[in-house]
Design an enzyme around this catalytic site. Structure first.
Site, PDB file in Angstrom:
ATOM      1  N   ASN A 374     -16.256  26.388  22.822  1.00 39.16           N
ATOM      2  CA  ASN A 374     -15.489  25.136  22.706  1.00 39.16           C
ATOM      3  C   ASN A 374     -14.027  25.411  22.412  1.00 39.16           C
ATOM      4  O   ASN A 374     -13.128  24.759  22.961  1.00 39.16           O
ATOM      5  CB  ASN A 374     -16.081  24.264  21.596  1.00 39.16           C
ATOM      6  CG  ASN A 374     -17.352  23.560  22.033  1.00 39.16           C
ATOM      7  OD1 ASN A 374     -17.550  23.284  23.213  1.00 39.16           O
ATOM      8  ND2 ASN A 374     -18.231  23.264  21.081  1.00 39.16           N
ATOM      9  N   HIS A 379     -14.275  21.396  25.145  1.00 39.42           N
ATOM     10  CA  HIS A 379     -15.584  20.770  24.919  1.00 39.42           C
ATOM     11  C   HIS A 379     -16.305  20.422  26.211  1.00 39.42           C
ATOM     12  O   HIS A 379     -17.550  20.404  26.247  1.00 39.42           O
ATOM     13  CB  HIS A 379     -15.416  19.521  24.052  1.00 39.42           C
ATOM     14  CG  HIS A 379     -15.073  19.831  22.629  1.00 39.42           C
ATOM     15  ND1 HIS A 379     -15.997  20.259  21.718  1.00 39.42           N
ATOM     16  CD2 HIS A 379     -13.875  19.810  21.968  1.00 39.42           C
ATOM     17  CE1 HIS A 379     -15.414  20.472  20.539  1.00 39.42           C
ATOM     18  NE2 HIS A 379     -14.119  20.201  20.667  1.00 39.42           N
ATOM     19  N   ASP A 383     -20.059  21.373  26.950  1.00 42.01           N
ATOM     20  CA  ASP A 383     -21.120  20.457  27.385  1.00 42.01           C
ATOM     21  C   ASP A 383     -21.825  21.002  28.622  1.00 42.01           C
ATOM     22  O   ASP A 383     -23.058  20.889  28.765  1.00 42.01           O
ATOM     23  CB  ASP A 383     -20.532  19.084  27.706  1.00 42.01           C
ATOM     24  CG  ASP A 383     -20.108  18.329  26.447  1.00 42.01           C
ATOM     25  OD1 ASP A 383     -20.490  18.759  25.342  1.00 42.01           O
ATOM     26  OD2 ASP A 383     -19.412  17.298  26.593  1.00 42.01           O
ATOM     27  N   GLU A 409     -25.721  22.718  19.101  1.00 37.56           N
ATOM     28  CA  GLU A 409     -26.218  23.768  19.991  1.00 37.56           C
ATOM     29  C   GLU A 409     -27.590  24.264  19.564  1.00 37.56           C
ATOM     30  O   GLU A 409     -28.024  25.364  19.956  1.00 37.56           O
ATOM     31  CB  GLU A 409     -25.224  24.949  20.041  1.00 37.56           C
ATOM     32  CG  GLU A 409     -25.070  25.726  18.746  1.00 37.56           C
ATOM     33  CD  GLU A 409     -24.026  25.139  17.796  1.00 37.56           C
ATOM     34  OE1 GLU A 409     -23.552  25.893  16.933  1.00 37.56           O
ATOM     35  OE2 GLU A 409     -23.684  23.950  17.936  1.00 37.56           O
TER      36      GLU A 409
END
Length: 499
Positions: A374, A379, A383, A409
């Site tokens: 990230n 981000h 994802d 996660e």
């Protein structure tokens, strides 16, 4: 009543119905806006059709826990289309037999039945009886025995009915010729048709020498003499006679009695319209029969189309409901079960494991160094990695295994009926497959990830009190795997070495 007459009555299923009622039913069958209340208003004026609907609604075909007690309940039970089908199926030829003499007798009987139904209703209403619809039905059916006798013995009963100048004279002639009255015949017929007991008893007690047992039966028994006010040759004399009987039986004074007569009188224009139409000619009857048959076919076709459309809508709603249900159970990003549904499924599997005494294993999985992905790539890239990881994880597992996102996660895999050693082998195989597969990429290079996992098993070599303890045990082992350097799978059993 003679056994022969009882046997003949048992074969009597259909009674004559006014042709004008049948014509109204045909009109309603063509009206797409017709509803059950409108049809009920028409059927409530027809002795034969009302009895038929009650009989069918209480038959084994439609039998329910609750016995049908009045016409409104019967038609609601049958439904609009079935009601119209039954009404259209009533033979119009029975409503107008050859010869005007019998037609006039039928018309007189129908008129008396409808007037008696109104009289029973308003007498009962004035006396505070709440069962108004049942009262009206009992008043309507009290002379059903006349229709039955005209049907089963037309040659002998028609002259007898035509000869009688009053109801009292008719009763005397009936008892002389049949050793019973039309009230006895009507009660027997309704009993054979298994109509509600209150109807059978009210009809049986509607004529002397039987004495009504309660207020309900008294109102029905009096309704006939009230109807004679509009049917007899001397209305004033009939009114005086009816007032005297009503006063003696119900304690009703002249003012209250006049109020009842006014209520009945207000309904007369509608009733008169029912009989003032000229009877249809034979050619017209043939047309109506053909038209009724055509309407029955069309309504059957419409019912099939409506049923097909209803099934399609039901399937669509079911699919939509299933989709909505899945959406509430699934994690929006990864498509695996969400945390709430994880607890539901895990609870079910935990109980099943305890009942069947089979092991239940779970793996608590955490992606290694996911925060760096990230921070370095954003981000959206994170994802994408989570989505790809969840898809790859599901593809590596058995169909009996369940994957859920615990949060962030972290993922949990449920292995029903699986030992710790077998679960350990499966997750290690998954770890190797994940490490070799890109989980996304940037312009520079593909993204590879590893994970750490902890496995705990209920019912193998140890048992847990509940799912919370089982999850905590797997979580503890996960942290042990991370402490040992990540990118490995650990289990609670002492002999299970970390990978």
């Amino acid at each position: 009543m003679s056994p022969e007459l009882i046997t003949t009555l048992s074969l009597c299923r259909n009674l004559p119905s006014p042709p004008t009622v049948a014509m109204r039913i045909i009109q309603l069958a063509q009206d797409p806006e017709a509803d059950i209340a409108t049809v009920a208003d028409v059927i409530a004026l027809d002795t034969a059709l009302s009895a038929r609907m009650m009989r069918i609604a209480n038959s084994p075909l439609y039998a329910s826990r609750r016995r049908i007690e009045n016409l409104g309940q019967a038609l609601t039970m049958l439904g609009l289309n079935a009601t119209l089908q039954l009404a259209l199926g009533f033979s119009l030829f029975q409503a107008l037999r050859e010869g005007g003499h019998e037609s006039r007798l039928l018309e007189a009987t129908w008129r008396r039945s409808i007037l008696a139904a109104l009289a029973a209703r308003f007498l009962g209403q004035n006396c505070g009886i709440r069962r108004i619809e049942e009262l009206m039905l009992a008043g309507l059916l009290q002379d059903i025995g006349i229709l039955a006798l005209l049907q089963i013995r037309p040659d002998s009963y028609s002259p007898l009915l035509a000869t009688a100048s009053s109801n009292d004279e008719l009763l005397a002639l009936e008892r002389s010729a049949l050793d019973c009255s039309h009230a006895d015949v009507g009660a027997q017929l309704c009993d054979q048709w298994e109509l509600p007991r209150y109807l059978v008893d009210a009809i049986a007690h509607s004529e002397p020498p039987a004495e009504p047992a309660d207020l309900f039966q008294r109102c029905v028994a009096l309704s006939g003499c009230v109807a004679e006010i509009w049917l007899g040759d001397d209305a004033d004399r009939a009114r005086t006679h009816a007032l005297q009987r009503v006063h003696n039986a119900l304690g009703m004074d002249s003012a209250r009695f006049e109020a009842v007569l006014r209520q009945i009188d207000q309904m007369l224009p509608e009733l008169s319209a029912l009989f003032d139409l000229p009877p249809p000619s034979p050619a017209r009857l043939n047309y109506l029969l053909e038209h009724a048959a055509e309407l029955m076919t069309l309504r059957n076709l419409r019912e099939l189309q409506d049923a097909s459309l209803a099934r399609q809508r039901a399937d669509d709603f079911e699919a939509m409901a299933r989709q909505l249900s899945e959406q509430t159970h699934l994690d929006a990003l990864t498509g695996v079960l969400n945390r709430r549904q994880l607890h539901v499924v895990l609870e079910q599997e935990f109980n099943r494991s305890s009942q069947l005494e089979k092991p239940l294993s779970i793996a608590f999985i955490d992606l290694d160094d996911f925060k760096k992905i990230n921070d370095l790539h954003g981000h959206l890239a994170g994802d994408q990695v989570l989505q790809a990881f969840a898809e790859k994880l599901k593809g590596q597992l058995r169909s009996s295994d369940t994957v859920a996102r615990f949060g962030g996660e972290e993922f949990v895999v449920i292995f029903p009926a699986t030992t710790e050693q077998l679960a350990l082998q499966i997750v290690r195989r998954v770890l190797l497959a994940i490490a070799d597969t890109p989980m996304g990429g940037t312009g520079e290079a593909p993204l590879h990830v590893t994970f750490s996992a902890g496995i705990a098993t209920h019912g193998d070599y140890e048992r847990f009190a509940d799912v919370r303890e089982l999850l905590k045990a797997a979580d503890d082992v996960l942290y042990r795997a991370k402490a040992l350097g990540r990118n490995r799978v650990s289990a609670r059993a002492p002999h299970s070495a970390a990978c």
